[in-house]
Motif scaffolding. Structure first.
Motif, PDB file in Angstrom:
ATOM      1  N   ASP A  21     -12.560 -47.080  12.808  1.00  0.00           N
ATOM      2  CA  ASP A  21     -12.740 -48.696  12.822  1.00  0.00           C
ATOM      3  C   ASP A  21     -11.974 -49.060  11.990  1.00  0.00           C
ATOM      4  O   ASP A  21     -11.772 -48.706  10.451  1.00  0.00           O
ATOM      5  N   VAL A  22     -11.198 -50.120  11.942  1.00  0.00           N
ATOM      6  CA  VAL A  22     -10.088 -50.819  11.114  1.00  0.00           C
ATOM      7  C   VAL A  22     -10.898 -52.252  10.710  1.00  0.00           C
ATOM      8  O   VAL A  22     -11.390 -52.681  11.266  1.00  0.00           O
ATOM      9  N   LYS A  23     -10.574 -52.421   9.223  1.00  0.00           N
ATOM     10  CA  LYS A  23     -11.055 -53.518   8.752  1.00  0.00           C
ATOM     11  C   LYS A  23      -9.886 -54.212   7.763  1.00  0.00           C
ATOM     12  O   LYS A  23      -9.727 -53.136   6.813  1.00  0.00           O
ATOM     13  N   ALA A  24      -9.524 -55.176   8.040  1.00  0.00           N
ATOM     14  CA  ALA A  24      -8.252 -55.680   7.027  1.00  0.00           C
ATOM     15  C   ALA A  24      -8.690 -55.805   5.615  1.00  0.00           C
ATOM     16  O   ALA A  24      -9.853 -56.445   5.446  1.00  0.00           O
ATOM     17  N   THR A  25      -7.830 -55.926   4.779  1.00  0.00           N
ATOM     18  CA  THR A  25      -8.210 -56.078   3.342  1.00  0.00           C
ATOM     19  C   THR A  25      -7.822 -57.559   2.891  1.00  0.00           C
ATOM     20  O   THR A  25      -8.109 -58.309   1.933  1.00  0.00           O
ATOM     21  N   ASP A  26      -6.510 -57.920   3.327  1.00  0.00           N
ATOM     22  CA  ASP A  26      -5.720 -59.095   2.931  1.00  0.00           C
ATOM     23  C   ASP A  26      -5.431 -60.161   4.019  1.00  0.00           C
ATOM     24  O   ASP A  26      -4.483 -60.876   3.509  1.00  0.00           O
ATOM     25  N   ARG A  27      -6.047 -60.031   5.037  1.00  0.00           N
ATOM     26  CA  ARG A  27      -6.004 -61.026   5.914  1.00  0.00           C
ATOM     27  C   ARG A  27      -7.241 -60.967   6.628  1.00  0.00           C
ATOM     28  O   ARG A  27      -8.144 -60.287   6.969  1.00  0.00           O
ATOM     29  N   GLN A  77      -9.279 -61.457  10.427  1.00  0.00           N
ATOM     30  CA  GLN A  77      -9.509 -60.587  11.628  1.00  0.00           C
ATOM     31  C   GLN A  77      -8.572 -60.872  12.686  1.00  0.00           C
ATOM     32  O   GLN A  77      -7.724 -60.059  13.254  1.00  0.00           O
ATOM     33  N   ALA A  78      -8.179 -62.325  12.962  1.00  0.00           N
ATOM     34  CA  ALA A  78      -7.207 -62.747  13.882  1.00  0.00           C
ATOM     35  C   ALA A  78      -5.954 -62.393  13.633  1.00  0.00           C
ATOM     36  O   ALA A  78      -5.257 -62.175  14.312  1.00  0.00           O
ATOM     37  N   GLU A  79      -5.660 -62.351  12.133  1.00  0.00           N
ATOM     38  CA  GLU A  79      -4.332 -62.290  11.627  1.00  0.00           C
ATOM     39  C   GLU A  79      -4.012 -60.901  11.919  1.00  0.00           C
ATOM     40  O   GLU A  79      -2.876 -60.354  12.348  1.00  0.00           O
ATOM     41  N   GLU A  80      -4.891 -59.774  11.645  1.00  0.00           N
ATOM     42  CA  GLU A  80      -4.747 -58.291  11.665  1.00  0.00           C
ATOM     43  C   GLU A  80      -4.676 -58.053  13.351  1.00  0.00           C
ATOM     44  O   GLU A  80      -3.773 -57.071  13.686  1.00  0.00           O
ATOM     45  N   LEU A  81      -5.402 -58.731  14.198  1.00  0.00           N
ATOM     46  CA  LEU A  81      -5.347 -58.529  15.589  1.00  0.00           C
ATOM     47  C   LEU A  81      -3.771 -58.793  15.858  1.00  0.00           C
ATOM     48  O   LEU A  81      -3.194 -57.999  16.755  1.00  0.00           O
ATOM     49  N   GLU A  82      -3.280 -59.866  15.420  1.00  0.00           N
ATOM     50  CA  GLU A  82      -1.988 -60.367  15.919  1.00  0.00           C
ATOM     51  C   GLU A  82      -1.150 -59.104  15.446  1.00  0.00           C
ATOM     52  O   GLU A  82      -0.036 -58.874  16.187  1.00  0.00           O
ATOM     53  N   ARG A  83      -1.197 -58.957  14.152  1.00  0.00           N
ATOM     54  CA  ARG A  83      -0.246 -57.591  13.735  1.00  0.00           C
ATOM     55  C   ARG A  83      -0.149 -56.469  14.366  1.00  0.00           C
ATOM     56  O   ARG A  83       0.632 -55.844  14.815  1.00  0.00           O
ATOM     57  N   LEU A  84      -1.561 -56.007  14.855  1.00  0.00           N
ATOM     58  CA  LEU A  84      -1.659 -54.650  15.428  1.00  0.00           C
ATOM     59  C   LEU A  84      -1.119 -54.857  16.888  1.00  0.00           C
ATOM     60  O   LEU A  84      -0.464 -53.884  17.301  1.00  0.00           O
ATOM     61  N   LEU A  85      -1.325 -56.096  17.456  1.00  0.00           N
ATOM     62  CA  LEU A  85      -0.811 -56.143  18.864  1.00  0.00           C
ATOM     63  C   LEU A  85       0.695 -56.009  18.741  1.00  0.00           C
ATOM     64  O   LEU A  85       1.388 -55.529  19.752  1.00  0.00           O
ATOM     65  N   SER A  86       1.469 -56.728  17.802  1.00  0.00           N
ATOM     66  CA  SER A  86       2.690 -56.534  17.466  1.00  0.00           C
ATOM     67  C   SER A  86       3.407 -55.258  17.413  1.00  0.00           C
ATOM     68  O   SER A  86       4.506 -55.254  17.750  1.00  0.00           O
ATOM     69  N   GLN A 119     -17.665 -52.814  26.256  1.00  0.00           N
ATOM     70  CA  GLN A 119     -18.129 -53.619  25.128  1.00  0.00           C
ATOM     71  C   GLN A 119     -18.757 -55.137  25.028  1.00  0.00           C
ATOM     72  O   GLN A 119     -19.217 -55.412  24.489  1.00  0.00           O
ATOM     73  N   GLY A 120     -18.232 -55.896  26.384  1.00  0.00           N
ATOM     74  CA  GLY A 120     -18.405 -57.185  26.658  1.00  0.00           C
ATOM     75  C   GLY A 120     -17.848 -57.935  25.770  1.00  0.00           C
ATOM     76  O   GLY A 120     -16.961 -57.808  25.099  1.00  0.00           O
ATOM     77  N   GLU A 121     -18.228 -59.554  26.043  1.00  0.00           N
ATOM     78  CA  GLU A 121     -17.283 -60.348  25.390  1.00  0.00           C
ATOM     79  C   GLU A 121     -18.144 -61.258  24.171  1.00  0.00           C
ATOM     80  O   GLU A 121     -17.332 -61.889  23.583  1.00  0.00           O
ATOM     81  N   ASP A 122     -19.281 -60.764  23.839  1.00  0.00           N
ATOM     82  CA  ASP A 122     -20.176 -61.259  22.748  1.00  0.00           C
ATOM     83  C   ASP A 122     -19.965 -60.569  21.496  1.00  0.00           C
ATOM     84  O   ASP A 122     -20.978 -60.504  20.775  1.00  0.00           O
ATOM     85  N   VAL A 123     -19.221 -59.674  21.422  1.00  0.00           N
ATOM     86  CA  VAL A 123     -19.213 -58.618  20.249  1.00  0.00           C
ATOM     87  C   VAL A 123     -18.356 -59.154  19.167  1.00  0.00           C
ATOM     88  O   VAL A 123     -17.483 -60.145  19.641  1.00  0.00           O
ATOM     89  N   SER A 124     -18.391 -58.909  17.850  1.00  0.00           N
ATOM     90  CA  SER A 124     -17.780 -59.180  16.886  1.00  0.00           C
ATOM     91  C   SER A 124     -16.317 -58.640  16.518  1.00  0.00           C
ATOM     92  O   SER A 124     -15.628 -58.761  15.434  1.00  0.00           O
ATOM     93  N   TRP A 125     -16.334 -57.416  17.355  1.00  0.00           N
ATOM     94  CA  TRP A 125     -15.051 -56.763  17.251  1.00  0.00           C
ATOM     95  C   TRP A 125     -14.227 -56.526  18.200  1.00  0.00           C
ATOM     96  O   TRP A 125     -14.368 -57.044  19.393  1.00  0.00           O
ATOM     97  N   HIS A 126     -12.844 -56.061  18.021  1.00  0.00           N
ATOM     98  CA  HIS A 126     -11.960 -55.878  19.292  1.00  0.00           C
ATOM     99  C   HIS A 126     -11.829 -54.332  19.303  1.00  0.00           C
ATOM    100  O   HIS A 126     -11.530 -53.609  18.231  1.00  0.00           O
ATOM    101  N   THR A 127     -11.858 -54.003  20.753  1.00  0.00           N
ATOM    102  CA  THR A 127     -11.489 -52.709  20.896  1.00  0.00           C
ATOM    103  C   THR A 127     -10.078 -52.731  21.421  1.00  0.00           C
ATOM    104  O   THR A 127      -9.613 -53.329  22.366  1.00  0.00           O
ATOM    105  N   LEU A 128      -9.233 -51.680  20.600  1.00  0.00           N
ATOM    106  CA  LEU A 128      -7.675 -51.788  21.082  1.00  0.00           C
ATOM    107  C   LEU A 128      -7.611 -50.070  21.378  1.00  0.00           C
ATOM    108  O   LEU A 128      -8.175 -49.273  21.150  1.00  0.00           O
ATOM    109  N   ALA A 129      -6.117 -49.818  21.764  1.00  0.00           N
ATOM    110  CA  ALA A 129      -5.655 -48.418  21.863  1.00  0.00           C
ATOM    111  C   ALA A 129      -4.373 -48.702  21.313  1.00  0.00           C
ATOM    112  O   ALA A 129      -3.705 -49.390  21.152  1.00  0.00           O
ATOM    113  N   ASP A 130      -3.883 -47.269  20.437  1.00  0.00           N
ATOM    114  CA  ASP A 130      -2.414 -47.292  19.899  1.00  0.00           C
ATOM    115  C   ASP A 130      -1.531 -46.992  21.186  1.00  0.00           C
ATOM    116  O   ASP A 130      -2.035 -46.775  22.167  1.00  0.00           O
ATOM    117  N   PRO A 131      -0.305 -47.181  20.763  1.00  0.00           N
ATOM    118  CA  PRO A 131       0.490 -46.729  21.960  1.00  0.00           C
ATOM    119  C   PRO A 131       0.367 -45.171  22.846  1.00  0.00           C
ATOM    120  O   PRO A 131       0.914 -45.234  23.879  1.00  0.00           O
TER     121      PRO A 131
END
Length: 91
Positions: A38-44, A46-55, A65-77
């Motif tokens: 589980d990742v949690k940003a310290t300096d930005r 969640q939306a900014e960190e999501l954008e960074r991780l996707l980039s 997980q459904g659409e009403d959760v407070s987290w984003h499920t991602l996969a690395d490359p």
């Protein structure tokens, strides 16, 4: 602290008391991971960190997980799943 080369990334606090080392593995993922990150940003936000991780190459993953959760499920490359939690962690 963030140390990076072509085959590894090490992250942790500046004093290096505890770090995480991620090594590139060229083998294809064949089964579910035994470790979940589980990742949690310290300096930005969640939306900014999501954008960074996707980039950086992360992709969104639907594992039911459904659409009403407070987290984003991602996969690395390489297809390893992890979650981006809401809020900021204390640095």
């Amino acid at each position: 602290m963030l140390d990076r080369d072509d085959d590894s990334v090490e992250i942790g606090p500046p004093d290096k008391r505890t770090t995480l080392l991620f090594l590139r593995n060229h083998d294809r993922k064949l089964q579910k991971l035994r470790l979940h990150i589980d990742v949690k940003a310290t300096d930005r936000s969640q939306a900014e960190e999501l954008e960074r991780l996707l980039s950086l190459g992360a992709t969104r993953v639907d594992i039911g997980q459904g659409e009403d959760v407070s987290w984003h499920t991602l996969a690395d490359p390489e297809g390893n799943e992890f979650c981006l939690l809401s809020g900021r962690a204390d640095p």
